[in-house]
Design a protein around this motif. Structure first.
Motif, PDB file in Angstrom:
ATOM      1  N   LEU A 234      43.642 -14.375  -8.609  1.00  0.00           N
ATOM      2  CA  LEU A 234      44.670 -13.882  -7.690  1.00  0.00           C
ATOM      3  C   LEU A 234      45.321 -12.563  -8.114  1.00  0.00           C
ATOM      4  O   LEU A 234      45.538 -11.677  -7.286  1.00  0.00           O
ATOM      5  CB  LEU A 234      45.738 -14.961  -7.490  1.00  0.00           C
ATOM      6  CG  LEU A 234      46.814 -14.635  -6.468  1.00  0.00           C
ATOM      7  CD1 LEU A 234      46.229 -14.353  -5.087  1.00  0.00           C
ATOM      8  CD2 LEU A 234      47.834 -15.782  -6.381  1.00  0.00           C
ATOM      9  N   SER A 235      45.639 -12.397  -9.387  1.00  0.00           N
ATOM     10  CA  SER A 235      46.341 -11.171  -9.765  1.00  0.00           C
ATOM     11  C   SER A 235      45.406  -9.967  -9.648  1.00  0.00           C
ATOM     12  O   SER A 235      45.797  -8.887  -9.197  1.00  0.00           O
ATOM     13  CB  SER A 235      46.946 -11.281 -11.158  1.00  0.00           C
ATOM     14  OG  SER A 235      45.947 -11.482 -12.107  1.00  0.00           O
TER      15      SER A 235
ATOM     16  N   SER B  78      44.998  -9.195  -5.996  1.00  0.00           N
ATOM     17  CA  SER B  78      46.199  -8.562  -5.463  1.00  0.00           C
ATOM     18  C   SER B  78      46.240  -7.073  -5.784  1.00  0.00           C
ATOM     19  O   SER B  78      46.704  -6.262  -4.987  1.00  0.00           O
ATOM     20  CB  SER B  78      47.454  -9.239  -6.022  1.00  0.00           C
ATOM     21  OG  SER B  78      47.469 -10.595  -5.650  1.00  0.00           O
ATOM     22  N   LYS B  79      45.786  -6.720  -6.977  1.00  0.00           N
ATOM     23  CA  LYS B  79      45.747  -5.299  -7.351  1.00  0.00           C
ATOM     24  C   LYS B  79      44.794  -4.533  -6.428  1.00  0.00           C
ATOM     25  O   LYS B  79      45.078  -3.409  -6.012  1.00  0.00           O
ATOM     26  CB  LYS B  79      45.259  -5.138  -8.805  1.00  0.00           C
ATOM     27  CG  LYS B  79      46.266  -5.593  -9.836  1.00  0.00           C
ATOM     28  CD  LYS B  79      47.344  -4.541 -10.010  1.00  0.00           C
ATOM     29  CE  LYS B  79      48.353  -4.971 -11.085  1.00  0.00           C
ATOM     30  NZ  LYS B  79      49.577  -4.168 -11.015  1.00  0.00           N
TER      31      LYS B  79
ATOM     32  N   VAL C   2      36.706  -7.194   3.285  1.00  0.00           N
ATOM     33  CA  VAL C   2      37.275  -8.417   2.722  1.00  0.00           C
ATOM     34  C   VAL C   2      36.630  -9.642   3.370  1.00  0.00           C
ATOM     35  O   VAL C   2      36.277 -10.609   2.694  1.00  0.00           O
ATOM     36  CB  VAL C   2      38.811  -8.434   2.907  1.00  0.00           C
ATOM     37  CG1 VAL C   2      39.388  -9.815   2.631  1.00  0.00           C
ATOM     38  CG2 VAL C   2      39.473  -7.395   1.994  1.00  0.00           C
TER      39      VAL C   2
ATOM     40  N   TYR D 289      35.483  -8.417  -4.784  1.00  0.00           N
ATOM     41  CA  TYR D 289      36.790  -8.875  -4.314  1.00  0.00           C
ATOM     42  C   TYR D 289      37.143 -10.110  -5.142  1.00  0.00           C
ATOM     43  O   TYR D 289      36.910 -11.242  -4.721  1.00  0.00           O
ATOM     44  CB  TYR D 289      36.723  -9.216  -2.820  1.00  0.00           C
ATOM     45  CG  TYR D 289      38.072  -9.382  -2.155  1.00  0.00           C
ATOM     46  CD1 TYR D 289      39.032  -8.382  -2.249  1.00  0.00           C
ATOM     47  CD2 TYR D 289      38.380 -10.540  -1.431  1.00  0.00           C
ATOM     48  CE1 TYR D 289      40.272  -8.528  -1.636  1.00  0.00           C
ATOM     49  CE2 TYR D 289      39.619 -10.678  -0.804  1.00  0.00           C
ATOM     50  CZ  TYR D 289      40.556  -9.674  -0.918  1.00  0.00           C
ATOM     51  OH  TYR D 289      41.783  -9.809  -0.304  1.00  0.00           O
TER      52      TYR D 289
ATOM     53  N   HIS E  12      38.712  -2.150   5.930  1.00  0.00           N
ATOM     54  CA  HIS E  12      39.120  -2.983   4.790  1.00  0.00           C
ATOM     55  C   HIS E  12      39.080  -4.461   5.163  1.00  0.00           C
ATOM     56  O   HIS E  12      38.628  -5.295   4.382  1.00  0.00           O
ATOM     57  CB  HIS E  12      40.519  -2.587   4.300  1.00  0.00           C
ATOM     58  CG  HIS E  12      40.539  -1.262   3.614  1.00  0.00           C
ATOM     59  ND1 HIS E  12      41.697  -0.650   3.205  1.00  0.00           N
ATOM     60  CD2 HIS E  12      39.535  -0.422   3.260  1.00  0.00           C
ATOM     61  CE1 HIS E  12      41.402   0.515   2.628  1.00  0.00           C
ATOM     62  NE2 HIS E  12      40.107   0.671   2.664  1.00  0.00           N
ATOM     63  N   ALA E  13      39.566  -4.757   6.369  1.00  0.00           N
ATOM     64  CA  ALA E  13      39.519  -6.150   6.826  1.00  0.00           C
ATOM     65  C   ALA E  13      38.069  -6.625   6.893  1.00  0.00           C
ATOM     66  O   ALA E  13      37.755  -7.764   6.529  1.00  0.00           O
ATOM     67  CB  ALA E  13      40.193  -6.280   8.193  1.00  0.00           C
TER      68      ALA E  13
ATOM     69  N   ASN F 275      44.021  -5.394  -3.374  1.00  0.00           N
ATOM     70  CA  ASN F 275      44.726  -5.283  -2.091  1.00  0.00           C
ATOM     71  C   ASN F 275      45.733  -4.137  -2.124  1.00  0.00           C
ATOM     72  O   ASN F 275      45.883  -3.398  -1.158  1.00  0.00           O
ATOM     73  CB  ASN F 275      45.479  -6.583  -1.773  1.00  0.00           C
ATOM     74  CG  ASN F 275      44.551  -7.689  -1.301  1.00  0.00           C
ATOM     75  OD1 ASN F 275      43.454  -7.427  -0.807  1.00  0.00           O
ATOM     76  ND2 ASN F 275      44.982  -8.936  -1.440  1.00  0.00           N
ATOM     77  N   SER F 276      46.420  -4.026  -3.235  1.00  0.00           N
ATOM     78  CA  SER F 276      47.445  -2.994  -3.377  1.00  0.00           C
ATOM     79  C   SER F 276      46.841  -1.576  -3.261  1.00  0.00           C
ATOM     80  O   SER F 276      47.363  -0.717  -2.544  1.00  0.00           O
ATOM     81  CB  SER F 276      48.158  -3.209  -4.714  1.00  0.00           C
ATOM     82  OG  SER F 276      49.063  -2.203  -4.994  1.00  0.00           O
TER      83      SER F 276
ATOM     84  N   ASP G  80      45.829  -0.892   0.339  1.00  0.00           N
ATOM     85  CA  ASP G  80      46.985  -0.580   1.189  1.00  0.00           C
ATOM     86  C   ASP G  80      47.465   0.852   0.957  1.00  0.00           C
ATOM     87  O   ASP G  80      47.779   1.577   1.887  1.00  0.00           O
ATOM     88  CB  ASP G  80      48.149  -1.543   0.900  1.00  0.00           C
ATOM     89  CG  ASP G  80      47.901  -2.909   1.488  1.00  0.00           C
ATOM     90  OD1 ASP G  80      47.088  -3.007   2.426  1.00  0.00           O
ATOM     91  OD2 ASP G  80      48.516  -3.886   1.019  1.00  0.00           O
ATOM     92  N   TRP G  81      47.517   1.215  -0.304  1.00  0.00           N
ATOM     93  CA  TRP G  81      47.968   2.565  -0.674  1.00  0.00           C
ATOM     94  C   TRP G  81      47.088   3.626  -0.007  1.00  0.00           C
ATOM     95  O   TRP G  81      47.572   4.647   0.472  1.00  0.00           O
ATOM     96  CB  TRP G  81      47.915   2.695  -2.208  1.00  0.00           C
ATOM     97  CG  TRP G  81      48.197   4.067  -2.708  1.00  0.00           C
ATOM     98  CD1 TRP G  81      49.428   4.628  -2.937  1.00  0.00           C
ATOM     99  CD2 TRP G  81      47.233   5.077  -3.044  1.00  0.00           C
ATOM    100  NE1 TRP G  81      49.283   5.910  -3.388  1.00  0.00           N
ATOM    101  CE2 TRP G  81      47.951   6.216  -3.466  1.00  0.00           C
ATOM    102  CE3 TRP G  81      45.838   5.138  -3.032  1.00  0.00           C
ATOM    103  CZ2 TRP G  81      47.318   7.397  -3.870  1.00  0.00           C
ATOM    104  CZ3 TRP G  81      45.206   6.314  -3.420  1.00  0.00           C
ATOM    105  CH2 TRP G  81      45.949   7.414  -3.842  1.00  0.00           C
TER     106      TRP G  81
END
Lengths: 251, 251
Positions: free
Chosen positions: A91-92, A95-96, A73, A87, A69-70, A98-99, A102-103
């Motif tokens: 921003l919002s 962020s989703k 990105v 990507y 993932h890194a 990214n979320s 992470d999940w």
């Protein structure tokens, strides 16, 4: 800055995601095969590239980077001309994405990889199948699929977070799910068929990234055939599968 | 714009990381306590904030977000005046912060959380201890600590990746390790003792985020006292009372 080097084994899902992304984005890169089944990820040379001894890893100028993932990105940010939907700059929306990414780690990846290993791949890795671990992994996998279907794929967009075009998260997670191809066909259907949106989303992602998607997944289809033949032989003769199949610790 | 709302339970490590980050950076926010021990995260009101029913979650205006790493990145990007070291603008440094954050999920977190659960928290939560699960988690925990010591903390910087100032990765990972405070001293010494750099790094991160770090961790020390008292009661042959300890399922 020198050409981007991508250290990868196409049998590893995150490796596939990175290679597909580079190709579809027209990033000029050199693919360096690190064959996990031959233990090449443990070699001193590769340890120099990634001390964690995992693929994929990249080297770009003086930067050495691991974790898919890194890497995704970074690539989406460092190279010019990458379509914004991968990507998003906003921003919002970013962020989703990214979320979801992470999940992914403790859910879909954790479930899918352990299920595939403990139902199918273990003998090829010189390990025993572990039905208890398989059943625990199945729980995580099914719950992750349900969450994908009901929450992350909520809406009409066709991609995660109601996107109308794929993001890095779509690519990463679809590559993860593709490993279920190696399962017995009936088992794979039992697991995936209740999730219509997930099935449609796999197709959407495949279509959006073809021909690279299919080409990079070729190796998986070959492994699938091997496992099918092995299962057929086992059914005929009753012998247990041999250890000769190429094994992959990071599948 | 309205103040950002942070839904958190200070017994959850990722909740603590987000709270400390807001406080250290002077972000104006409302902390909304969601008590996991009272199952408040399962309430319909909270499910409306975060369909995953997990903590932490934030609401900023109309924007809802969960997953602590995604939240930290969002906060570092959305609010003005956040010092660059938390989430560096330089692409290579930012990429390396992402790399540690991604690594965390299936390594340090995957080891520390189940280990603490299966060695000290389970009885307090009315669950049976599971020594086998504890042993498996311990392996992951120890291997993660050794990677922190030898790879991520390599170099002369006081923080991860040779940093001279903390990043959001330092904060997230140190908050995770802090739950080892709940272990009895012998276990703590056995597990953390050999990792001198890790110990120094915990202190550095604590120093850099004082007094907020200690304030937000207070609840953890309280629970530690309760566990200790319970243990010595058992040692005295006193009947185990039904617990009222506020313990969190997301520890």
């Amino acid at each position: 800055m020198g050409k981007l080097k991508v250290y990868a084994d196409r049998m590893s899902q995150p490796s596939r995601a990175v290679i597909i992304f580079c190709r579809i984005s027209g990033i000029d890169f050199e693919e360096i095969k690190v064959d996990i089944s031959k233990g090449q990820h443990l070699s001193p040379d590769f340890t120099e590239v990634n001390p964690l001894q995992k693929v994929p890893a990249i080297v770009h100028g003086s930067l050495k980077l691991s974790e898919s993932h890194a890497i995704l990105v970074y690539l989406a940010s460092a190279f010019t001309g990458i379509a914004d939907h991968w990507y998003p700059t906003e921003l919002s929306r970013r962020s989703k994405i990214n979320s979801v990414m992470d999940w992914h780690h403790s859910n879909l990846r954790n479930g899918a990889v352990n299920y595939a290993i403990n139902t199918t791949l273990a003998p090829a890795l010189g390990r025993q199948l572990n039905p208890k671990a398989a059943s625990e992994a199945e729980k995580v996998l099914l719950s992750s699929l349900k969450t994908l279907e009901d929450i992350w794929l909520d809406g009409d967009g066709g991609f995660l977070c109601n996107g109308i075009q794929p993001s890095l998260a779509d690519l990463s997670m679809v590559c993860e799910l593709m490993q279920l191809e190696v399962l017995d066909e009936r088992d794979r259907n039992r697991i995936l068929s209740p999730y219509k949106k997930v099935l449609q989303w796999i197709e959407n992602t495949r279509t959006a990234t073809n021909p690279h998607f299919e080409e990079v997944h070729n190796i998986l289809y070959k492994a699938k055939k091997k496992f099918e033949q092995q299962r057929a032989r086992t059914a005929e003769t009753g012998t247990s599968p041999s250890n000769k199949t190429g094994g992959y610790s990071k599948i | 714009m309205l103040k950002v709302k942070v839904y958190a339970d200070r017994m959850s490590q990722p909740s603590r990381a987000v709270l400390i980050f807001c406080k250290v950076n002077g972000i104006e926010f409302d902390e909304i306590k969601v008590e996991i021990s009272k199952r408040q995260q399962l309430s319909p009101e909270f499910a409306d904030i975060n369909p995953f029913k997990k903590l932490p979650a934030i609401v900023d205006g109309r924007f809802k977000l969960f997953e602590s790493h995604a939240i930290l990145i969002y906060l570092a990007s959305a609010f003005p005046g956040i010092p660059d070291h938390w989430y560096p603008a330089d692409l290579s440094r930012r990429a390396r912060v992402h790399s540690v954050l991604d690594w965390h999920h299936l390594n340090l977190r995957h080891g520390a959380a189940p280990f603490v659960l299966h060695t000290v928290l389970a009885p307090v939560l009315g669950l049976p201890l599971n020594p086998q699960a504890a042993a498996e988690a311990e392996k992951i925990l120890i291997s993660s600590l050794s990677k922190l010591e030898n790879i991520w903390l390599k170099g002369n910087g006081r923080y991860l990746l040779g940093g001279l100032r903390p990043s959001i990765a330092d904060l997230s990972l140190v908050c995770e390790i802090m739950q080892l405070e709940l272990l009895d001293e012998k276990d703590q010494e056995r597990i953390l003792g050999p990792h001198k750099k890790v110990q120094q790094w915990i202190e550095s991160t604590r120093d850099a985020t004082r007094p907020h770090f200690d304030e937000v961790h207070k609840v953890l020390y309280k629970v530690k006292e309760i566990i200790r008292a319970k243990k010595s009661n058992q040692g005295d042959g006193v009947m185990q009372s039904r617990t009222k300890t506020p313990l969190a399922s997301k520890m």
